[in-house]
Design a protein around this motif. Structure first.
Motif, PDB file in Angstrom:
ATOM      1  N   GLY A  54       0.800  -1.217   0.000  1.00  0.00           N
ATOM      2  CA  GLY A  54       0.000   0.000   0.000  1.00  0.00           C
ATOM      3  C   GLY A  54       0.831   1.264   0.000  1.00  0.00           C
ATOM      4  O   GLY A  54       0.281   2.377  -0.015  1.00  0.00           O
ATOM      5  N   ASN A  55       2.157   1.147  -0.013  1.00  0.00           N
ATOM      6  CA  ASN A  55       3.018   2.335   0.059  1.00  0.00           C
ATOM      7  C   ASN A  55       2.848   3.250  -1.148  1.00  0.00           C
ATOM      8  O   ASN A  55       2.716   4.465  -1.017  1.00  0.00           O
ATOM      9  N   THR A  56       2.881   2.676  -2.344  1.00  0.00           N
ATOM     10  CA  THR A  56       2.758   3.500  -3.550  1.00  0.00           C
ATOM     11  C   THR A  56       1.403   4.191  -3.587  1.00  0.00           C
ATOM     12  O   THR A  56       1.304   5.382  -3.914  1.00  0.00           O
ATOM     13  N   GLN A  57       0.358   3.483  -3.234  1.00  0.00           N
ATOM     14  CA  GLN A  57      -0.980   4.081  -3.266  1.00  0.00           C
ATOM     15  C   GLN A  57      -1.101   5.196  -2.227  1.00  0.00           C
ATOM     16  O   GLN A  57      -1.737   6.217  -2.479  1.00  0.00           O
ATOM     17  N   GLN A  58      -0.463   5.018  -1.074  1.00  0.00           N
ATOM     18  CA  GLN A  58      -0.495   6.076  -0.065  1.00  0.00           C
ATOM     19  C   GLN A  58       0.207   7.329  -0.571  1.00  0.00           C
ATOM     20  O   GLN A  58      -0.233   8.456  -0.318  1.00  0.00           O
ATOM     21  N   LEU A  59       1.298   7.155  -1.301  1.00  0.00           N
ATOM     22  CA  LEU A  59       1.984   8.303  -1.889  1.00  0.00           C
ATOM     23  C   LEU A  59       1.095   9.010  -2.912  1.00  0.00           C
ATOM     24  O   LEU A  59       1.074  10.251  -2.983  1.00  0.00           O
ATOM     25  N   LEU A  60       0.363   8.242  -3.702  1.00  0.00           N
ATOM     26  CA  LEU A  60      -0.559   8.855  -4.655  1.00  0.00           C
ATOM     27  C   LEU A  60      -1.667   9.615  -3.938  1.00  0.00           C
ATOM     28  O   LEU A  60      -2.072  10.701  -4.363  1.00  0.00           O
ATOM     29  N   LEU A  61      -2.166   9.064  -2.843  1.00  0.00           N
ATOM     30  CA  LEU A  61      -3.185   9.758  -2.062  1.00  0.00           C
ATOM     31  C   LEU A  61      -2.626  11.034  -1.452  1.00  0.00           C
ATOM     32  O   LEU A  61      -3.312  12.067  -1.384  1.00  0.00           O
ATOM     33  N   ASP A  62      -1.368  10.989  -1.013  1.00  0.00           N
ATOM     34  CA  ASP A  62      -0.732  12.197  -0.479  1.00  0.00           C
ATOM     35  C   ASP A  62      -0.598  13.267  -1.558  1.00  0.00           C
ATOM     36  O   ASP A  62      -0.823  14.466  -1.293  1.00  0.00           O
ATOM     37  N   LEU A  63      -0.233  12.862  -2.766  1.00  0.00           N
ATOM     38  CA  LEU A  63      -0.134  13.823  -3.874  1.00  0.00           C
ATOM     39  C   LEU A  63      -1.497  14.423  -4.182  1.00  0.00           C
ATOM     40  O   LEU A  63      -1.615  15.629  -4.432  1.00  0.00           O
ATOM     41  N   ALA A  64      -2.531  13.595  -4.168  1.00  0.00           N
ATOM     42  CA  ALA A  64      -3.883  14.101  -4.405  1.00  0.00           C
ATOM     43  C   ALA A  64      -4.275  15.121  -3.354  1.00  0.00           C
ATOM     44  O   ALA A  64      -4.896  16.153  -3.658  1.00  0.00           O
ATOM     45  N   ASP A  65      -3.904  14.863  -2.106  1.00  0.00           N
ATOM     46  CA  ASP A  65      -4.207  15.805  -1.032  1.00  0.00           C
ATOM     47  C   ASP A  65      -3.473  17.121  -1.245  1.00  0.00           C
ATOM     48  O   ASP A  65      -4.053  18.203  -1.058  1.00  0.00           O
ATOM     49  N   ARG A  66      -2.211  17.063  -1.654  1.00  0.00           N
ATOM     50  CA  ARG A  66      -1.450  18.283  -1.904  1.00  0.00           C
ATOM     51  C   ARG A  66      -2.021  19.068  -3.091  1.00  0.00           C
ATOM     52  O   ARG A  66      -1.948  20.295  -3.118  1.00  0.00           O
ATOM     53  N   ALA A  67      -2.579  18.338  -4.056  1.00  0.00           N
ATOM     54  CA  ALA A  67      -3.158  19.000  -5.228  1.00  0.00           C
ATOM     55  C   ALA A  67      -4.579  19.502  -4.965  1.00  0.00           C
ATOM     56  O   ALA A  67      -5.179  20.128  -5.845  1.00  0.00           O
ATOM     57  N   LYS A  68      -5.093  19.211  -3.772  1.00  0.00           N
ATOM     58  CA  LYS A  68      -6.452  19.638  -3.380  1.00  0.00           C
ATOM     59  C   LYS A  68      -7.529  19.077  -4.325  1.00  0.00           C
ATOM     60  O   LYS A  68      -8.442  19.781  -4.739  1.00  0.00           O
ATOM     61  N   VAL A  69      -7.355  17.804  -4.653  1.00  0.00           N
ATOM     62  CA  VAL A  69      -8.376  17.104  -5.441  1.00  0.00           C
ATOM     63  C   VAL A  69      -9.050  16.068  -4.556  1.00  0.00           C
ATOM     64  O   VAL A  69      -8.536  15.699  -3.497  1.00  0.00           O
ATOM     65  N   THR A  70     -10.212  15.576  -4.998  1.00  0.00           N
ATOM     66  CA  THR A  70     -10.961  14.570  -4.261  1.00  0.00           C
ATOM     67  C   THR A  70     -10.760  13.202  -4.895  1.00  0.00           C
ATOM     68  O   THR A  70     -11.027  13.027  -6.091  1.00  0.00           O
ATOM     69  N   VAL A  71     -10.280  12.254  -4.112  1.00  0.00           N
ATOM     70  CA  VAL A  71     -10.129  10.885  -4.600  1.00  0.00           C
ATOM     71  C   VAL A  71     -11.479  10.186  -4.451  1.00  0.00           C
ATOM     72  O   VAL A  71     -11.970   9.976  -3.343  1.00  0.00           O
ATOM     73  N   THR A  72     -12.095   9.850  -5.582  1.00  0.00           N
ATOM     74  CA  THR A  72     -13.422   9.241  -5.558  1.00  0.00           C
ATOM     75  C   THR A  72     -13.367   7.720  -5.458  1.00  0.00           C
ATOM     76  O   THR A  72     -14.384   7.086  -5.198  1.00  0.00           O
ATOM     77  N   GLY A  73     -12.191   7.139  -5.671  1.00  0.00           N
ATOM     78  CA  GLY A  73     -12.048   5.695  -5.577  1.00  0.00           C
ATOM     79  C   GLY A  73     -10.644   5.272  -5.960  1.00  0.00           C
ATOM     80  O   GLY A  73      -9.846   6.073  -6.463  1.00  0.00           O
ATOM     81  N   VAL A  74     -10.341   4.009  -5.697  1.00  0.00           N
ATOM     82  CA  VAL A  74      -9.049   3.423  -6.056  1.00  0.00           C
ATOM     83  C   VAL A  74      -9.312   2.090  -6.732  1.00  0.00           C
ATOM     84  O   VAL A  74     -10.101   1.273  -6.232  1.00  0.00           O
ATOM     85  N   PHE A  75      -8.663   1.860  -7.853  1.00  0.00           N
ATOM     86  CA  PHE A  75      -8.790   0.593  -8.565  1.00  0.00           C
ATOM     87  C   PHE A  75      -7.408   0.028  -8.818  1.00  0.00           C
ATOM     88  O   PHE A  75      -6.517   0.720  -9.326  1.00  0.00           O
TER      89      PHE A  75
END
Length: 238
Positions: free
Chosen positions: A188-209
């Motif tokens: 889950g490390n890579t996905q957590q980094l992507l979620l962190d980037l999304a948070d920094r970009a101020k976007v909403t993550v609607t799901g993960v596939f």
């Protein structure tokens, strides 16, 4: 549903039936789908398309099992448990079908962009992005020369070992709805980094596939961090 979406769904059902026909008789398919062997023959041979309702039935009843079996047949694991999914992520037609089936079954909404990590996630993200007709953007472990502004996320795995991913600030707009996609989840490390980037970009993550989840720990970690569907198309034991 728009006409183009209806036709795409009908064609996905036909593609699934053609893959199944390689290893099943029409009578076996009829029993599995509750459709007549004659109708299935006409669909497989391109004489007529199934109705949208019949197409959805085929996708729901046959899609995940058919594609999961094909994906698993192409995965190689060595004696230490490392996974080689090259034969999957290099097959764009297979990934296009996976993207369509997954989004027919799971509600990922209507994202404004698909976000992944370079490099193996790119082909799956491209398939998802084409399905939704949105951009596919990807984070990298290196920064592109000439790009001046980046979002950056980093994570320390062990003392002295750190992962850093960078994403150009222009790749996403604040307020976007974003679907995070990756080919593989283990820790889950890579996905957590992507979620962190999304948070920094101020976007909403609607799901993960993700295409493949190994074990439950990593995918559960992602589920705990996302308020939306988190789907692993194929699951393998640790």
């Amino acid at each position: 549903m728009r006409r183009a979406e209806k036709v795409s769904r009908q064609l996905r059902a036909v593609s699934l039936l053609r893959r199944l026909k390689e290893t099943h008789t029409y009578d076996e398919l009829a029993e599995r789908t509750e459709l007549s062997a004659g109708d299935l023959n006409r669909y497989v041979n391109g004489h007529v398309l199934p109705s949208v309702e019949r197409a959805q039935r085929v996708i729901e009843q046959c899609g995940p099992d058919t594609l999961t079996a094909e994906i698993e047949s192409r995965i190689e694991r060595d004696e230490e448990g490392y996974v080689d999914n090259t034969d999957v992520v290099f097959d764009q037609s297979l990934l296009d079908l996976v993207a369509g089936v997954a989004t027919d079954i799971h509600n990922f909404g209507d994202p404004d962009a698909v976000l992944t990590a370079a490099t193996d996630g790119i082909t799956l993200a491209g398939a998802m992005a084409r399905h939704f007709d949105v951009p596919a953007v990807y984070a990298k472990k290196s920064r592109e020369t000439g790009v001046s502004a980046f979002y950056e996320a980093r994570q320390r795995l062990t003392p002295g070992i750190e992962i850093t991913y960078s994403l150009p600030e222009s790749a996403l707009d604040a307020g976007d709805d974003v679907l995070v996609v990756d080919d593989f989840v283990r820790s889950g490390n890579t996905q957590q980094l992507l979620l962190d980037l999304a948070d920094r970009a101020k976007v909403t993550v609607t799901g993960v596939f993700t295409l493949i989840a190994v074990g439950e720990g990593g995918i559960d970690r992602v589920r705990d961090a996302v308020d939306g569907p988190v789907v692993a198309f194929t699951s393998l034991p640790e």
